[in-house]
Design a protein around this motif. Sequence first.
Motif, short mmCIF file in Angstrom:
data_model
loop_
_atom_site.label_atom_id
_atom_site.label_comp_id
_atom_site.label_asym_id
_atom_site.label_seq_id
_atom_site.Cartn_x
_atom_site.Cartn_y
_atom_site.Cartn_z
N PHE A 141 0.09 -5.09 -6.03
CA PHE A 141 -0.83 -4.66 -5.04
C PHE A 141 -0.17 -5.05 -3.55
O PHE A 141 -0.30 -4.17 -2.70
N LYS A 142 0.28 -6.14 -3.42
CA LYS A 142 0.95 -6.67 -2.14
C LYS A 142 1.95 -5.58 -1.71
O LYS A 142 2.12 -5.31 -0.68
N GLN A 143 3.13 -5.29 -2.70
CA GLN A 143 4.08 -4.16 -2.18
C GLN A 143 3.16 -2.96 -1.94
O GLN A 143 3.75 -2.37 -0.95
N VAL A 144 2.17 -2.49 -2.60
CA VAL A 144 1.84 -1.12 -2.37
C VAL A 144 1.01 -1.40 -1.16
O VAL A 144 1.10 -0.18 -0.08
N ALA A 145 0.30 -2.23 -0.98
CA ALA A 145 -0.55 -2.33 0.55
C ALA A 145 0.44 -2.61 1.54
O ALA A 145 0.26 -1.87 2.52
N VAL A 146 1.61 -3.32 1.37
CA VAL A 146 2.39 -3.37 2.56
C VAL A 146 3.08 -1.94 3.02
O VAL A 146 3.20 -1.71 3.94
N ASP A 147 3.49 -1.41 1.91
CA ASP A 147 4.30 0.07 1.99
C ASP A 147 3.27 1.06 2.65
O ASP A 147 3.48 1.87 3.61
N ARG A 148 1.98 0.87 2.28
CA ARG A 148 0.85 1.80 2.77
C ARG A 148 0.65 1.51 4.20
O ARG A 148 0.23 2.32 5.11
N GLN A 149 0.59 0.41 4.80
CA GLN A 149 0.26 -0.44 6.28
C GLN A 149 1.47 0.10 7.06
O GLN A 149 1.32 0.49 8.12
N SER A 150 2.56 0.14 6.53
CA SER A 150 3.87 0.35 7.50
C SER A 150 4.56 1.49 6.91
O SER A 150 4.70 1.67 5.67
N SER A 151 5.07 2.58 7.30
CA SER A 151 5.64 3.65 7.07
C SER A 151 7.06 3.38 7.38
O SER A 151 7.92 4.61 7.69
N GLN A 152 7.63 2.46 7.01
CA GLN A 152 9.33 2.05 7.40
C GLN A 152 9.58 2.44 5.86
O GLN A 152 9.42 2.21 4.98
#
Length: 538
Positions: A372-383
């Motif tokens: 969840f941490k990885q998915v949430a970080v990915d969705r909050q940032s489009s890097q």
Amino acid sequence: MRRFHLRIGQRLAFGYGFVIVLLIAMTLMAILLLGNLAASTDDALKAKYPNTQLVNDVNDELGVIARAMRNTLIMTEADQVKAQLQDIQAAKARLAAAMAQLDRRIDDAKGHDILQQIEIIRSAYLVNQEEFIELLSQHRLGEAKNLLLVDLHPYQNDFFSALARLRRHESALMDQARDRVASTNQTARRALLALTAVAAALSVAITAALSRSLLRQLGGEPDYATEIAERIAAGDLSSPIALGPRDQGSLLFAMKTMQVRLEERNAALQRANGELAASLDALGRTQEDLVRSEKLAALGSLVAGVAHELNTPIGNGLLAASSLVDHTEAFTAACARGIKRSELENHIDSITRAGDILMRNLSRSIDLVASFKQVAVDRQSSQGRKFKLDEMVSGVVLTLWPTFKKSGVTVNQQVPTGIVMDSYPGPLGQVLTNLINNAVVHGFEGRSSGNIWIAAALAEEGWVRVDVRDDGAGILPEHLKLIYDPFFTTRLGRGGSGLGLNIVYNIVHGILGGRIAVHSAPGQGTCFTLTLPLLAPH
């Protein structure tokens, strides 16, 4: 210029009114003649021809009966004789039905006389026929044969002769009806040809006279009116139109009025375009707000699902820990009074099981939180970053597990290892999430189970193909061309925003630099195909 439009209108009304009246009269005359023709034809086809056909049917059935009676005298097998007797009974029934129809249909005196003679002969014939069948049933073949030759055969010949007379009579009536039809047809054709010729000649004469009168009174005005109409059609609304002092009811006056109205409407249209542009800007801002709300709602649903999923392993771990404390306290008390070897072994076994339960559930919690941490970080940032496609898909499916496990839907992954992308995992995860949720909400609505497949394979050099396929209800053909439109949804008023697939389309074509295609049919599921570059545009 003189006012002449009323005079021309009157001429047109009177001239073409006369032609219309003439055509109506010709039509009524034609209807009358065709009615007579139809009556004659109906008399021939509905009254005479069926009578002749019924006479032929009676004649045929009588022939069937005669052949069957002869056959019974030469056949030796009981089954064969029985079959012939059945044929006689069936033919008798059909003959009686045909005779009943003839009695209802024949309405002339001579036909009735012949029909009465036939009925007299048929009555005597039927009496002897019943006696013949009785003799056969008693196996008195000699008497049956004698009855057939002496009594039945003469009645049969009389029957055939009377039917022949009735057939000739009905044929003569048919010939008379045919002659009437031919005569009526010839009369109708001549009358219609004459009326058509008169109407055509009068129409040509009246049209020619009206055309000459119209052209003579209009003079050169039509050319000028045509020129003005062409200017207006080309968008020239400022050219002046020359009007005479008495042109208030003319074509040019109407065109002048139209020019003024068009100028007014053009100004109103420009104002409306300005208001529409402002409305479109506001709508665009509203759409952006709704898209952001949709994304936040999806993330909120994801957080709630993961939190719900964490309750199970954490609860199991807490239960195992409390059990471990209870066992330890009991073991401590037992040690104070002295313990047996078996109690020590049971305590060790309980501690081992509790520790194993704790480790499994804590590991499950750690995996959920990390995913969840990885998915949430990915969705909050489009890097952009490098990632393995199979691991990214597994993370998305794991975080979505609480969402679709209650629906009975099974997600199958067919993503090979080794596919490395340098792209945007957050937006790609958003795309997969929307497609999976779309399948669960729309494809399996009202169903207790279903399957979703996520498959990937390398396409042409530098590209990967990702298929998200389900075996759900499919998409109607009329909806396929609208699914990417913003705010289009089949669940209006039931929680559908109509932005899910619009977001997918924009992410695939905008951020990921790829393409999306869909194949679906009602009742055959849906397949979304993503064609993405391994190296996304930066």
